[in-house]
Design an enzyme around this catalytic site. Structure first.
Site, PDB file in Angstrom:
ATOM      1  N   GLU A 214       0.656  -1.353   0.127  1.00 20.07           N
ATOM      2  CA  GLU A 214      -0.104  -0.021  -0.107  1.00 20.07           C
ATOM      3  C   GLU A 214       0.904   1.202  -0.003  1.00 20.07           C
ATOM      4  O   GLU A 214       0.837   2.122   0.871  1.00 20.07           O
ATOM      5  CB  GLU A 214      -1.252  -0.267   1.045  1.00 20.07           C
ATOM      6  CG  GLU A 214      -1.878  -1.086   0.922  1.00 20.07           C
ATOM      7  CD  GLU A 214      -2.996  -1.136   2.228  1.00 20.07           C
ATOM      8  OE1 GLU A 214      -2.957  -0.414   3.043  1.00 20.07           O
ATOM      9  OE2 GLU A 214      -3.616  -2.492   2.158  1.00 20.07           O
TER      10      GLU A 214
ATOM     11  N   PRO B 213       3.448  -6.536 -10.219  1.00 16.15           N
ATOM     12  CA  PRO B 213       4.186  -6.048 -11.274  1.00 16.15           C
ATOM     13  C   PRO B 213       4.844  -4.718 -11.059  1.00 16.15           C
ATOM     14  O   PRO B 213       4.384  -3.790 -10.686  1.00 16.15           O
ATOM     15  CB  PRO B 213       2.765  -5.755 -12.101  1.00 16.15           C
ATOM     16  CG  PRO B 213       1.604  -6.551 -11.242  1.00 16.15           C
ATOM     17  CD  PRO B 213       1.923  -6.360 -10.168  1.00 16.15           C
TER      18      PRO B 213
ATOM     19  N   HIS C 190     -14.113 -11.086   7.834  1.00 12.78           N
ATOM     20  CA  HIS C 190     -13.178 -11.442   8.870  1.00 12.78           C
ATOM     21  C   HIS C 190     -11.649 -10.502   8.807  1.00 12.78           C
ATOM     22  O   HIS C 190     -10.994 -10.944   7.835  1.00 12.78           O
ATOM     23  CB  HIS C 190     -12.630 -13.111   8.237  1.00 12.78           C
ATOM     24  CG  HIS C 190     -13.826 -14.012   8.414  1.00 12.78           C
ATOM     25  ND1 HIS C 190     -13.787 -15.158   7.741  1.00 12.78           N
ATOM     26  CD2 HIS C 190     -15.018 -14.075   9.503  1.00 12.78           C
ATOM     27  CE1 HIS C 190     -15.080 -15.955   8.279  1.00 12.78           C
ATOM     28  NE2 HIS C 190     -15.588 -14.997   9.118  1.00 12.78           N
TER      29      HIS C 190
ATOM     30  N   GLU D 147      -5.157  -6.585   2.331  1.00  9.42           N
ATOM     31  CA  GLU D 147      -3.779  -6.827   2.838  1.00  9.42           C
ATOM     32  C   GLU D 147      -3.320  -8.180   2.283  1.00  9.42           C
ATOM     33  O   GLU D 147      -2.914  -9.248   3.275  1.00  9.42           O
ATOM     34  CB  GLU D 147      -3.635  -6.482   4.364  1.00  9.42           C
ATOM     35  CG  GLU D 147      -3.896  -5.189   5.033  1.00  9.42           C
ATOM     36  CD  GLU D 147      -5.414  -5.171   4.937  1.00  9.42           C
ATOM     37  OE1 GLU D 147      -6.063  -6.023   5.461  1.00  9.42           O
ATOM     38  OE2 GLU D 147      -5.699  -3.907   4.456  1.00  9.42           O
TER      39      GLU D 147
ATOM     40  N   GLU E 251      -9.771   3.814   1.051  1.00 11.77           N
ATOM     41  CA  GLU E 251      -9.638   4.292   2.139  1.00 11.77           C
ATOM     42  C   GLU E 251      -8.799   5.257   2.463  1.00 11.77           C
ATOM     43  O   GLU E 251      -8.764   5.833   3.515  1.00 11.77           O
ATOM     44  CB  GLU E 251      -9.274   2.864   2.976  1.00 11.77           C
ATOM     45  CG  GLU E 251      -8.003   2.042   2.652  1.00 11.77           C
ATOM     46  CD  GLU E 251      -7.780   0.989   3.308  1.00 11.77           C
ATOM     47  OE1 GLU E 251      -8.289   0.351   4.118  1.00 11.77           O
ATOM     48  OE2 GLU E 251      -6.682   0.350   3.085  1.00 11.77           O
TER      49      GLU E 251
HETATM   50  C1  NOJ Z   1      -8.260  -2.601   6.261  1.00 11.53           C
HETATM   51  C2  NOJ Z   1      -9.021  -2.786   4.853  1.00 11.53           C
HETATM   52  O1  NOJ Z   1      -8.501  -2.297   3.715  1.00 11.53           O
HETATM   53  C3  NOJ Z   1     -10.352  -2.044   5.014  1.00 11.53           C
HETATM   54  O2  NOJ Z   1     -11.222  -2.055   3.758  1.00 11.53           O
HETATM   55  C4  NOJ Z   1     -10.885  -2.559   6.436  1.00 11.53           C
HETATM   56  O3  NOJ Z   1     -12.248  -1.550   6.524  1.00 11.53           O
HETATM   57  C5  NOJ Z   1     -10.141  -2.182   7.482  1.00 11.53           C
HETATM   58  N1  NOJ Z   1      -8.803  -2.986   7.083  1.00 11.53           N
HETATM   59  C6  NOJ Z   1     -10.774  -3.157   8.777  1.00 11.53           C
HETATM   60  O4  NOJ Z   1     -10.822  -4.345   8.468  1.00 11.53           O
HETATM   61 CA    CA Z   2      -6.088  -1.875   3.348  1.00 15.05          CA
END
Ligand code: NOJ
Ligand code: CA
Length: 700
Positions: free
Chosen positions: A184, A201, A387, A467, A491
């Site tokens: 990220e 890539p 999860h 992740e 996000e």
């Molecule tokens: C990181 C994720 O990318 C995001 O979409 C999620 O809301 C948070 N973790 C909490 O699980």
């Molecule tokens: Ca994330």
């Protein structure tokens, strides 16, 4: 035209040369060996000069990979590095079209020439290594195949010697490896000399304009490969290690993932390549009609902009009541699912550092999972599971079967998983009960993700990891691996400092997206959420510097540009109901395509995609730019000839600018045919989204 003919003739000559050498009777193949792509433009040369296995690649006669070493080193055992000799080789060709259950196109053409080269050791114990090379029109792939052989059973790989000797003065788009933030990062645009390490890539443009992207396909039973530059222009495979230092634990016979190089004369050619999918095994799950594509909403953005919390406090997002509100909204507008995060025990307190507290079968008391599962299904919607593991993978694996059983029992058909933990922060309790820390892209996680995908498939559940391990095309083999994150997504615009730059989504298609679909979660309508007054005094908003650095039209364009078979409408329901005109595009745009064509683009500048709906005659066009305004002329040649269409255009207004007037958007209709050249003015940080529907089927 002339040059095409010359290359074709040369390819025939090369094919003949290989065939003559390899005709039965020629037991020993003589180096160098060559294999060319079906169109003759790409040639791979394989050699054993000075006892080293090497390969080189040319494109239209230009060397794009200079002779580069191959090999594998094993712990405490002889591997394959020096004293190697080509002992045998066999050519093959393949031309097939296969069908995807869902995807960016229904039919995929898989056409290559192959040469399987056997190397033997000339010193030390008898050793055999096969390297299988495939030359496609859109690039190459090769992999090591280590057969069962005397004295070589269990193998710990301690180095992979694969090199990529690239053209100096190329421009490279890359993200760093082995950092705390996994994949990220914002992409770096640099001269090749500045790239110390890079995830794949990794995309580059040579001084002559050739575009290439190095990646891997079918990453199974191995660890993820990234690249390090150890001499100017010379990159080497860098496998993500286990906590104990070994790179890969395996046993013979084994094959490695494919090392891939997509090659094109322009940037858009990379986007139209299916090489990664073609180097994966066909579907192993049989009937996958239960895998649902479509759009979803979720109790998600509200947490990222601090309207709600994941934990069970007074503004808990995942309550029964709030979830019903989202289900009602989804049913009203035809979304297939509602993602709910923060529903289960474990979120209270410092969840980032305490993955061991997560219970995947116990909801908070204010969240009635069975009732909501039933409520959703009554309304023709499904809950989408969540999860979050915080990287405590042993804790998750211990509960995995029960957790998936529970979701299956309430009608869940897709689960988003999450591995929020720093790089090398994945927790594994080993067979002696000792805690070990692993990388997100090491072999342990490669295995783990596949375990989850297979367990989920048994219950007709699709998986969307965040992740994650990077995509290497395994959706072909396991079509319930529906999407994933694996790059900076939306996000970051809620709390990222900096947030995603305007050019980020003009780089993603040429880098991260070459690996496969991404759950980017587009569709934010309130572009400056941190300017809203906080809902609670003790929960201040984030820094207003964190905002969406796009125009509204670009948010719509992302649905076409960033492919994913499941696409979120990420904003709050109320923000959509406040702008139903713009929302209409999100409601219309499909997520499963009959065909996709990248029409034009330059890495980091802009991109234009046309995609045809799989379930109607509609086409969609999406265009995005970086921080520069530009006017794009888009020929609509892909439309049915002689047919009249209506273009419903959502474009930046004349004065739109992501910084100052991001909401200025024009929605207009235009009569078009395949002869039309559509003019799309894009604002700084802007975009355009277009629906093209046959005039005889349009309402107006
Ligand atoms: C990181 C994720 O990318 C995001 O979409 C999620 O809301 C948070 N973790 C909490 O699980
Ligand atoms: Ca994330």
């Amino acid at each position: 035209m002339v040059s095409t003919r010359i290359y074709t003739i040369r390819s025939v000559a090369i094919a003949i040369c290989v065939v003559v050498l390899l005709t039965p009777g020629f037991a020993v193949a003589r180096a160098p060996l060559q294999v060319a792509s079906p169109d003759g433009a790409i040639e791979i040369t394989i050699n054993d000069e000075a006892g080293r296995a090497t390969y080189a690649v040319s494109f239209h006669g230009e060397t794009v990979v200079a002779p580069s070493h191959l090999g594998l080193l094993f712990k405490d055992q002889h591997g394959f590095d020096r004293n190697l000799k080509i002992s045998n080789a066999s050519p093959a060709s393949h031309d097939e079209t296969w069908e995807q259950p869902w995807g960016e196109r229904r039919f995929v053409h898989d056409n290559y020439n192959e040469i399987q080269v056997e190397f033997v050791a000339t010193k030390g114990p008898v050793r055999k290594l096969t390297v299988r090379f495939r030359a496609f029109n859109d690039g190459i792939g090769f992999r090591y195949e280590v057969p069962k052989q005397k004295g070589l059973k269990t193998v710990d790989i301690i180095d992979e010697l694969t090199e990529f000797a690239l053209t100096s003065q190329s421009t490279v788009w890359s993200i760093p490896t082995r950092g705390w933030n996994r994949y990220e990062y914002l992409y770096r645009t640099t001269d090749i000399g500045e790239v110390e390490d890079a995830h794949t890539p990794m995309t580059l443009k040579t001084p002559s304009g050739v575009h290439m992207s190095i990646h891997e396909a079918a990453l199974v039973n191995y660890s993820g490969m990234s690249l390090i530059q150890f001499r100017p222009g010379r990159f080497k495979a860098d496998l993500s290690p286990w906590s104990g230092g070994v790179l890969v634990k395996t046993k013979t016979p084994f094959v490695t993932p494919w090392r891939t190089i997509q090659i094109s004369e322009d940037a858009k050619g990379l986007l139209n390549s299916d090489l990664i999918l073609n180097l994966n095994e066909p579907n192993k799950l049989g009937d996958v009609s239960w895998v649902e594509t479509g759009k979803y909403i979720g109790i998600w953005w509200a947490m990222h902009i601090r309207d709600r919390s994941w934990g069970s406090d007074t503004i808990h997002g995942a309550t029964t009541q709030e979830t019903k509100r989202y289900i009602d909204f989804a049913a009203k507008y035809g979304f297939i699912g509602v993602l709910v995060e923060g529903w289960n025990i474990g979120w209270d307190g410092d969840w980032f550092n305490h993955g061991d507290l997560f219970k995947f079968t116990e909801s908070y008391p204010d969240f009635d999972l069975p009732a909501l599962g039933a409520y959703a299904q009554e309304k023709g919607v499904r809950l989408i599971g969540h999860h979050e593991t915080s990287g405590d993978v042993t804790n998750y694996e211990n509960q995995l079967a029960d957790a998936l059983d529970l979701y299956e029992s309430v009608g869940v058909r897709a689960v988003k998983t999450g591995y929020v933990a720093d790089g090398r922060g994945i927790e594994r309790i080993d067979e002696n009960g000792v805690k070990k820390y692993e990388w997100h892209d090491g072999q342990f996680m490669v295995d783990h993700h596949l375990r989850v995908v297979k367990e989920a498939a048994k219950r007709k559940i699709a998986v969307n990891p965040h992740e994650p391990i990077k995509d290497t095309g395994l959706r072909r083999t396991y079509p319930n691996w529906i999407s994933r994150e694996g790059a900076r997504g939306q996000e970051y615009n809620a709390w990222g400092q900096p947030p995603n730059s305007p050019e980020h989504t003009a780089i993603l298609p040429y880098t991260r997206m070459l690996s496969g679909p991404m759950d980017f979660t587009p569709g934010i309508f309130d572009l400056e959420p941190n300017k809203r007054p906080p809902l609670r005094e003790d929960m201040p908003r984030g820094d207003p510097v964190s905002r969406v650095q796009t125009t509204l039209a670009k948010q719509l364009a992302l649905y076409v540009v960033l492919y994913s078979p499941i696409q979120m409408a990420a904003d709050l329901p109320e923000n959509y109901e406040n702008n139903l005109e713009a929302f209409q595009f999100i409601l219309d745009v499909p997520t499963d395509w009959e065909d996709s064509i990248a029409l034009s683009g330059e890495v980091g500048d802009h991109v234009v995609f046309a995609r045809k709906d799989r379930n109607s005659d509609d086409w969609y066009v999406g265009a995005v730019t970086d921080e520069e305004a530009r006017r794009l002329s888009v020929p609509l040649r892909f439309l049915d000839e002689g047919r009249a269409y209506v273009a419903q255009i959502y474009r930046d207004g004349a004065n739109a600018d992501w910084k100052t007037r991001p909401y200025e958007m024009v929605i207009e209709e235009q009569a078009v045919t395949s002869d039309t050249i559509l003019e799309l003015p894009l604002a700084p940080g802007g975009g355009a989204a277009v629906r093209l529907l046959p005039a005889d089927k349009s309402d107006g």
